[in-house]
Write a protein that holds these residues in place. Structure first.
Motif, PDB file in Angstrom:
ATOM      1  N   GLY A 197       1.340  -1.472   0.356  1.00  0.00           N
ATOM      2  CA  GLY A 197       0.113  -0.131  -0.052  1.00  0.00           C
ATOM      3  C   GLY A 197       0.571   1.293   0.244  1.00  0.00           C
TER       4      GLY A 197
ATOM      5  N   SER B 276      -2.130  -6.151   3.964  1.00  0.00           N
ATOM      6  CA  SER B 276      -3.899  -6.780   3.770  1.00  0.00           C
ATOM      7  C   SER B 276      -3.644  -7.122   4.553  1.00  0.00           C
TER       8      SER B 276
ATOM      9  N   ASN C  27      -4.779   1.181   7.306  1.00  0.00           N
ATOM     10  CA  ASN C  27      -5.269   0.126   6.547  1.00  0.00           C
ATOM     11  C   ASN C  27      -6.280   1.593   5.871  1.00  0.00           C
ATOM     12  N   LYS C  28      -6.066   1.264   4.370  1.00  0.00           N
ATOM     13  CA  LYS C  28      -7.430   1.929   3.761  1.00  0.00           C
ATOM     14  C   LYS C  28      -9.115   1.335   3.417  1.00  0.00           C
ATOM     15  N   ASP C  29      -8.448  -0.008   3.759  1.00  0.00           N
ATOM     16  CA  ASP C  29      -9.826  -1.170   3.175  1.00  0.00           C
ATOM     17  C   ASP C  29     -10.200  -1.813   4.686  1.00  0.00           C
ATOM     18  N   ALA C  30     -11.109  -1.198   5.018  1.00  0.00           N
ATOM     19  CA  ALA C  30     -11.786  -2.073   5.983  1.00  0.00           C
ATOM     20  C   ALA C  30     -11.959  -3.651   6.888  1.00  0.00           C
ATOM     21  N   ASP C  31     -11.709  -3.930   5.271  1.00  0.00           N
ATOM     22  CA  ASP C  31     -12.176  -5.820   5.340  1.00  0.00           C
ATOM     23  C   ASP C  31     -11.029  -6.322   4.272  1.00  0.00           C
ATOM     24  N   ALA C  32      -9.491  -5.444   5.192  1.00  0.00           N
ATOM     25  CA  ALA C  32      -8.099  -5.844   5.174  1.00  0.00           C
ATOM     26  C   ALA C  32      -8.174  -6.959   6.202  1.00  0.00           C
TER      27      ALA C  32
ATOM     28  N   VAL D 171      -8.625   2.967  10.006  1.00  0.00           N
ATOM     29  CA  VAL D 171      -8.766   2.930   8.401  1.00  0.00           C
ATOM     30  C   VAL D 171      -9.242   4.030   7.854  1.00  0.00           C
TER      31      VAL D 171
ATOM     32  N   ASP E 207      -6.261   6.700   4.690  1.00  0.00           N
ATOM     33  CA  ASP E 207      -5.510   6.921   4.280  1.00  0.00           C
ATOM     34  C   ASP E 207      -3.654   6.988   4.728  1.00  0.00           C
TER      35      ASP E 207
END
Length: 311
Positions: free
Chosen positions: A203, A261, A280-285, A296, A298
């Motif tokens: 990322g 991730s 991480n920007k992906d809350a589902d990581a 969560v 940037d």
């Protein structure tokens, strides 16, 4: 029952992995002898003698052992093994290089990367990238065992120094020889022994961002820097920083995963950390499933804000 533990060191300093392996050996029971092999290693032997639960230190001082090559060190261990019920070592690059040769020469099974001692002949070890724990019992006369040092606490200094005895390397014509080495020098703590580790993943987007984002935070926290396999494969970081099943296993007090991730391969190398923080920007990581604290957003905004708050 008497155990022989191969000390891990760099020729000058006894590694933290050795002290942790001493704790594992203590769980196995019996007397513990610690072998320090190398050239001009008397200071290392003295440091080993100061560890608690070490009953005796064997010091093999020979030019052929200067770089801990597997061939001469294994020959030394095989010669000594007749007096012991187990030969053990930390599962570091040195232990992983030498002990399989010892097991083959002695015609016994090796039990690798144990994380728990159940009995003198029974151990637990992770399999399938740490997703399952296997219980292994060895019926061999000689147990050959490598220890995942991150699973054990370091043995403290003892109240008295253990006696030091000299042993000799059998004469031999060694086929392997040491050519050269290139050492990476850094003011930051060594990755596998650091109290705090900050790791970056794909990322971050580039090698430049890997340094500009992680370095200021590492300096604030006096932390070591690690990387995911994806970041290493992308060329963002050198492979000696890789944390994971095919990299280094770490168990710091605090692990901060930035832009990672959380692939199974990476989690196998860091999930034993005391506290895990994920950004991480992906809350589902998947990383958030093992994280104690998750943020969560940037990372290019959040990490500089965190550095500013710590400063």
């Amino acid at each position: 029952m008497t155990l022989l533990l191969l000390a891990d060191h760099d020729g000058h300093t006894l590694s933290d992995a050795t002290a942790r392996a001493v704790s594992a050996a203590r769980d196995m029971g019996g007397a513990l002898h610690l072998l320090v092999a190398g050239e001009n290693v008397e200071p290392v032997a003295k440091a080993a003698a100061d560890l608690s639960d070490v009953d005796k230190v064997l010091m093999a001082d020979d030019p052929a052992l200067a770089h801990m090559l597997a061939e001469p060190v294994a020959e030394l261990l095989v010669g000594l093994s007749a007096d012991y019920t187990a030969v053990i070592a930390p599962a570091t690059s040195i232990g992983k290089d030498i002990l399989p040769r010892v097991a083959a020469r002695c015609d016994v099974m090796q039990v690798s990367d144990i994380t728990r001692v159940i009995a003198q002949d029974t151990f637990e070890r992770p399999i399938y990238a740490g997703n399952a724990i296997e219980t292994v019992q060895s019926t061999d006369r000689l147990k050959v065992v490598t220890i995942r040092s991150s699973a054990f606490d370091a043995a403290p200094p003892g109240n008295a120094s253990a006696p030091i005895a000299r042993v000799s390397l059998p004469a031999g014509a060694w086929k392997a020889r040491f050519e050269s080495e290139e050492l990476t020098k850094s003011e930051r703590p060594e990755l596998t022994s650091a109290r705090i580790v900050i790791s970056g993943g794909r990322g971050l987007g580039s090698a430049q961002a890997f340094q500009t984002v992680l370095a200021p935070l590492a300096e604030c926290l006096h932390a070591a820097i690690g990387a995911s396999r994806a970041a290493v494969d992308a060329g963002y970081a050198p492979n000696d920083l890789q944390v994971g099943q095919t990299g280094k296993i770490v168990a710091p007090e605090l692990y901060i995963a930035i832009g990672i991730s959380g692939a199974i391969q990476h989690l196998a190398g860091m999930k034993d950390a005391k506290v895990i923080v994920a950004i991480n920007k992906d809350a589902d990581a998947p990383i958030f499933q093992v994280a104690d604290f998750g943020l969560v957003g940037d990372l290019f905004t959040l990490v500089p804000e965190l550095v500013h708050a710590l400063g």
